[in-house]
Motif scaffolding. Structure first.
Motif, mmCIF file in Angstrom:
data_model
loop_
_atom_site.group_PDB
_atom_site.id
_atom_site.type_symbol
_atom_site.label_atom_id
_atom_site.label_comp_id
_atom_site.label_asym_id
_atom_site.label_seq_id
_atom_site.Cartn_x
_atom_site.Cartn_y
_atom_site.Cartn_z
ATOM 1 N N GLU A 344 19.633 29.530 14.945
ATOM 2 C CA GLU A 344 20.876 28.933 15.441
ATOM 3 C C GLU A 344 22.044 29.875 15.167
ATOM 4 N N PRO A 345 22.811 30.245 16.197
ATOM 5 C CA PRO A 345 23.918 31.198 16.007
ATOM 6 C C PRO A 345 24.979 30.658 15.050
ATOM 7 N N ARG A 346 25.561 31.572 14.276
ATOM 8 C CA ARG A 346 26.613 31.231 13.341
ATOM 9 C C ARG A 346 27.688 32.324 13.374
ATOM 10 N N PRO A 347 28.922 31.983 13.004
ATOM 11 C CA PRO A 347 29.978 33.001 12.941
ATOM 12 C C PRO A 347 29.625 34.090 11.925
ATOM 13 N N ALA A 348 30.153 35.268 12.150
ATOM 14 C CA ALA A 348 29.841 36.412 11.288
ATOM 15 C C ALA A 348 30.296 36.198 9.855
ATOM 16 N N ASP A 349 31.355 35.390 9.654
ATOM 17 C CA ASP A 349 31.873 35.205 8.302
ATOM 18 C C ASP A 349 31.274 34.002 7.583
ATOM 19 N N ASP A 350 30.273 33.364 8.186
ATOM 20 C CA ASP A 350 29.621 32.215 7.562
ATOM 21 C C ASP A 350 28.741 32.711 6.415
ATOM 22 N N PRO A 351 28.994 32.309 5.169
ATOM 23 C CA PRO A 351 28.221 32.831 4.030
ATOM 24 C C PRO A 351 26.757 32.393 4.049
ATOM 25 N N ARG A 352 26.434 31.350 4.831
ATOM 26 C CA ARG A 352 25.040 30.895 4.897
ATOM 27 C C ARG A 352 24.302 31.475 6.096
ATOM 28 N N SER A 353 24.885 32.462 6.722
ATOM 29 C CA SER A 353 24.225 33.085 7.871
ATOM 30 C C SER A 353 23.509 34.363 7.424
ATOM 31 N N VAL A 354 22.519 34.755 8.209
ATOM 32 C CA VAL A 354 21.824 36.023 7.978
ATOM 33 C C VAL A 354 21.861 36.826 9.273
ATOM 34 N N ALA A 355 21.802 38.148 9.133
ATOM 35 C CA ALA A 355 21.902 39.036 10.297
ATOM 36 C C ALA A 355 20.513 39.378 10.820
#
Length: 556
Positions: A344-355
């Motif tokens: 699921e896409p997330r904003p780049a500054d979301d701390p719970r996201s991975v690249a």
């Protein structure tokens, strides 16, 4: 019959005999320029020498040679004569008992009739060896090339990162199909030139030779030992010889950027380097960004770095991004990846996201799909196993000798797709690789990809190097689940600071992934089991932990 890289070389030798085919930079750093006619003479002479040694079409040989004119002569001479080579890694230093035993097993598996190695290795190998001199320049041999599209070209050992290496049966037709598809994907040009220092026992290095022959472009072929001694020599070759194509694993880009920060280079011109295929191991946006920032001032175009995906069972490449576009990164919800198997896409500054790094669409003339546990295709952004079909895909593995050596029927699906064992998803027709199915860590019913956990922990610890973390799942004896174990490079922190580091990682993993009960192991880099190409062998890391060969510094 035509249609092999051998025929392409012989045709080039007739049409453009004086054109540069290879500039070989040997371990001594001496350089040797070989024209198309020179290479044709080398392979014919070696084919005759192999025949004089009693070797003929269909026989198999092991090549244990450094990157050199001798290697080119032996490998291409085998292809010309219809002899099937298996390229093995050289020993690091004097051959150990373990190295000799592994080489003996490889020769037994391949049912090789001969090992071709330098004379200085022969006494230590304790295996019958023929030296390059013994197969050089015989008077007569095969009256024409024995290579045909449907015959075996070579046997390629798989990486062995998830188990014992297998021997992929790569045919001449597979090679031509793959290099032609690569050429189409990268929009090959007549004025291209290829620069490579990659080990020739690895498919990424070996198929480079075939690419140059089929595309009829010059190749700078350098010894990997020179790169290891001085990583920036790679970039100097590109600068000096105007290289436009030069692939490498992710770790090489990381090493060069680190070295350049300590010893800034001068007089580099990377403006002609238009395609840098980056693969063979997980590719991380941070590594690419670091390399671009470091070498952009030397003319490196923004569109040069291209993360790719491939495997030996597809000859080499499977996907390549658009060469006219800078690499792209997809930020996705870490929790959704683990809990739902969905990116699921997330904003780049979301701390719970991975690249997730995009590795591009499937090669022209090939097909790719993502399937679930039931083998049915899954929707876009759903994570499943990557399957690929097309003319680059091999028939199978060479069965091991004996009654247990049966063909691997599970390699292909009933409709002809290769089961890669790799996991990933598609978005807008492009592929994102998330990890290996066998490496997945299952905690309380959730699937965690080790590579994502490792990169996350490296970011938390602000590691200056990669890989610095290895994540494995070990069955919990008290619960029907796995427990996460992290092997941390002891250079990440001084002994007195390690408690603070593990505390910080524990909190971050709990917040981002909901993972608790982590066991930490501080370990010297040299203790990590790796393949001959440098990949971490997680199955052996897991075995180390299970056998309690290392002691945890803390159980969180």
């Amino acid at each position: 019959m035509t249609g092999t890289v051998v025929h392409a070389l012989l045709d080039s030798a007739r049409r453009t005999p004086d054109r540069l085919a290879f500039r070989v930079i040997e371990r001594t750093e001496e350089e040797f320029a070989l024209s198309c006619a020179d290479v044709a003479r080398l392979l014919r002479g070696t084919a005759a020498g192999l025949s004089a040694q009693g070797l003929g079409e269909g026989d198999r040989v092991i090549l244990v040679l450094p990157t050199s004119r001798d290697f080119l002569a032996a490998y291409l001479g085998c292809l010309y004569a219809g002899i099937v080579p298996v390229v093995a890694a050289e020993p690091t230093g004097a051959p150990s008992a373990r190295y000799t035993e592994n080489l003996r097993r490889l020769a037994e598996h391949a049912r090789a009739r001969r090992i071709i190695a330098p004379p200085e290795l022969a006494p230590a190998l304790q295996i019958p060896v023929t030296t390059p001199d013994a197969v050089r320049g015989a008077a007569s041999g095969p009256d024409g090339p024995r290579a045909r599209p449907d015959t075996l070209a070579h046997l390629q050992a798989t990486s062995g990162s998830t188990g014992a290496p297998k021997l992929a049966m790569v045919r001449h037709g597979n090679i031509v199909a793959n290099v032609r598809a690569i050429a189409e994907a990268i929009r090959a040009r007549a004025d291209d030139s290829l620069v490579s220092w990659l080990p020739l026992f690895h498919d990424m290095g070996l198929i480079g030779i075939s690419y140059a022959l089929q595309a009829r472009i010059p190749m700078v072929l350098a010894d990997p030992v020179t790169f290891l001694r001085n990583p920036l020599s790679w970039l100097r070759w590109i600068s000096r010889y105007g290289g436009t194509l030069s692939p490498a694993p992710s770790s090489a880009f990381h090493i060069c950027a680190r070295v350049a920060r300590r010893r800034p280079p001068d007089d580099l011109d990377l403006s002609r380097w238009r395609v840098a295929l980056c693969g063979a191991e997980p590719v991380h946006a941070s590594t690419l960004r670091e390399f671009q920032d470091t070498f952009g001032p030397f003319g490196l175009p923004e569109t040069t770095l291209l993360p790719v995906y491939g495997l030996a069972e597809a000859t080499l490449a499977v996907t390549i991004p658009d060469v006219d576009r800078a690499y792209t990164v997809d930020r996705v919800d870490a929790e959704a990846v683990a809990a739902k198997g969905h990116a699921e896409p997330r904003p780049a500054d979301d701390p719970r996201s991975v690249a997730m790094t995009c590795v591009g669409p499937v090669l022209p003339g090939h097909r790719l799909r993502i399937v679930g546990e039931d083998g049915a295709p899954v929707p876009e952004r759903a994570i499943g196993e990557i399957e690929v079909a097309g003319p680059s895909v091999i028939d199978g593995y060479l069965p091991e000798p004996g009654p247990q050596g049966q063909a691997d029927d599970a390699l292909r699906t009933p409709d002809g797709y290769l089961r890669t064992g790799d996991l990933g998803y598609q978005a807008d027709g492009e592929v994102y690789v998330t990890g290996r199915r066998k490496d997945i860590v299952i905690i309380a019913g959730r699937n965690y990809v080790p590579d994502q956990l490792e990169r996350f922990v490296e970011a938390v610890t602000e590691s200056p190097r990669t890989p610095a973390v290895v994540a494995v799942g070990v069955p919990d004896r008290s619960l029907p689940t796995e427990q996460l174990h992290l092997l941390l490079d002891e250079r990440l922190a001084e002994e007195g600071e390690r408690q603070s580091v593990t505390d910080r990682v524990t909190r971050a993993l709990a917040e981002a992934f909901g993972i608790a009960g982590v066991t930490f192991h501080w370990i010297a880099r040299s203790q990590l089991p790796r393949t001959t190409s440098g990949k971490i062998q997680r199955h052996l890391c897991r075995k180390m932990i299970e056998e309690q060969l290392t002691a945890p510094s803390r159980h969180a």
